[in-house]
Design an enzyme around this catalytic site. Structure first.
Site, PDB file in Angstrom:
ATOM      1  N   HIS A 271      -9.294  67.409  61.600  1.00 48.71           N
ATOM      2  CA  HIS A 271     -10.673  67.384  62.528  1.00 48.71           C
ATOM      3  C   HIS A 271     -10.085  67.173  63.781  1.00 48.71           C
ATOM      4  CE1 HIS A 271     -13.119  65.435  59.295  1.00 48.71           C
ATOM      5  NE2 HIS A 271     -12.873  66.694  59.176  1.00 48.71           N
TER       6      HIS A 271
ATOM      7  N   GLU B 241     -13.189  67.581  49.674  1.00 49.95           N
ATOM      8  CA  GLU B 241     -12.612  69.177  49.445  1.00 49.95           C
ATOM      9  C   GLU B 241     -12.125  69.826  48.625  1.00 49.95           C
ATOM     10  OE1 GLU B 241     -14.890  70.586  51.540  1.00 49.95           O
ATOM     11  OE2 GLU B 241     -14.968  69.327  53.641  1.00 49.95           O
TER      12      GLU B 241
ATOM     13  N   HIS C 133      -6.464  70.081  56.115  1.00 45.82           N
ATOM     14  CA  HIS C 133      -7.405  70.135  56.565  1.00 45.82           C
ATOM     15  C   HIS C 133      -7.865  69.308  57.377  1.00 45.82           C
ATOM     16  CE1 HIS C 133     -12.171  70.835  57.168  1.00 45.82           C
ATOM     17  NE2 HIS C 133     -11.923  69.283  56.564  1.00 45.82           N
TER      18      HIS C 133
END
Length: 213
Positions: free
Chosen positions: A105, A84, A103
């Protein structure tokens, strides 16, 4: 070692943040390697987590230094930067005030990612930190240029948090502490909004005019 010493402080910031996020369940699994963290080094490069390395196996020296043009600057042999990295580069280039990106989850943020549903203004302190609405970035395959482009289209709203459809969340900050706090605030808003919606009664949201300060 000379290059490593030059970037050690940036690598340490990414390393410490990654371990904290992993220990608190923000990456979706404690034993996995999902999610990524970066900090801006300057206007051309960043320190970012490596790809496919479990967080409990990570060391400071494993953190990668990579250019916004994807040039490898200081990377341990056998390692590669997060897939990413392109998405992080787009953010740093379009948002010069941003110096750290998380980033994750995380669970409740991911609920709204699969619902493809933005989170409205619920609390003034959250909106002051994150923005007037936590918008959804359209889905694209992880690590793809399309995903980086999709993220780039949302950045003009100057928010500090975004939901990535069927993927996870992004939290931005002027430093790594702010980025971590913003990930926490997003999870707070997502969790409470989820619980409120489950009751089936109307949710009382705030208007942007009420939270100006």
């Amino acid at each position: 070692m000379k290059i490593f010493s030059k970037y050690k402080a940036y690598k340490k910031e990414v390393f410490d943040a990654s371990l904290w996020l992993s220990a608190h369940g923000y990456f979706g699994s404690v034993r996995g390697s999902g999610g990524n963290v970066s900090v801006r080094v300057d206007n051309t490069k960043m320190a970012i987590t490596p790809s496919e390395v479990k967080y409990h196996d990570l060391s400071v020296g494993d953190i990668c230094i990579v250019g916004f043009d994807n040039k490898k600057i200081d990377i341990k042999k056998g390692f590669k930067p997060s897939i990413e990295a392109g998405m992080h580069s787009v953010i740093y280039q379009k948002r010069p005030e941003i110096n750290a990106i998380v980033h994750t989850h995380q669970t409740y943020g991911s609920v709204f990612a699969i619902l493809n549903m933005p989170i409205p203004i619920l609390f003034d302190e959250v909106s002051w930190a994150l923005g007037e609405k936590i918008e959804v970035v359209p889905y694209a395959l992880s690590g793809s240029q399309e995903l980086a482009t999709n993220v780039g289209t949302k950045l003009s709203n100057k928010a500090n948090a975004y939901i990535i459809q069927n993927h996870g969340i992004l939290a931005l900050g002027k430093n790594i502490d702010k980025a971590l706090l913003n990930a926490e605030l997003l999870e707070k808003a997502a969790h409470i909004y989820y619980l409120a919606l489950s009751i089936g009664k109307p949710v009382n949201t705030l208007s942007s005019s009420k939270i100006k300060h």
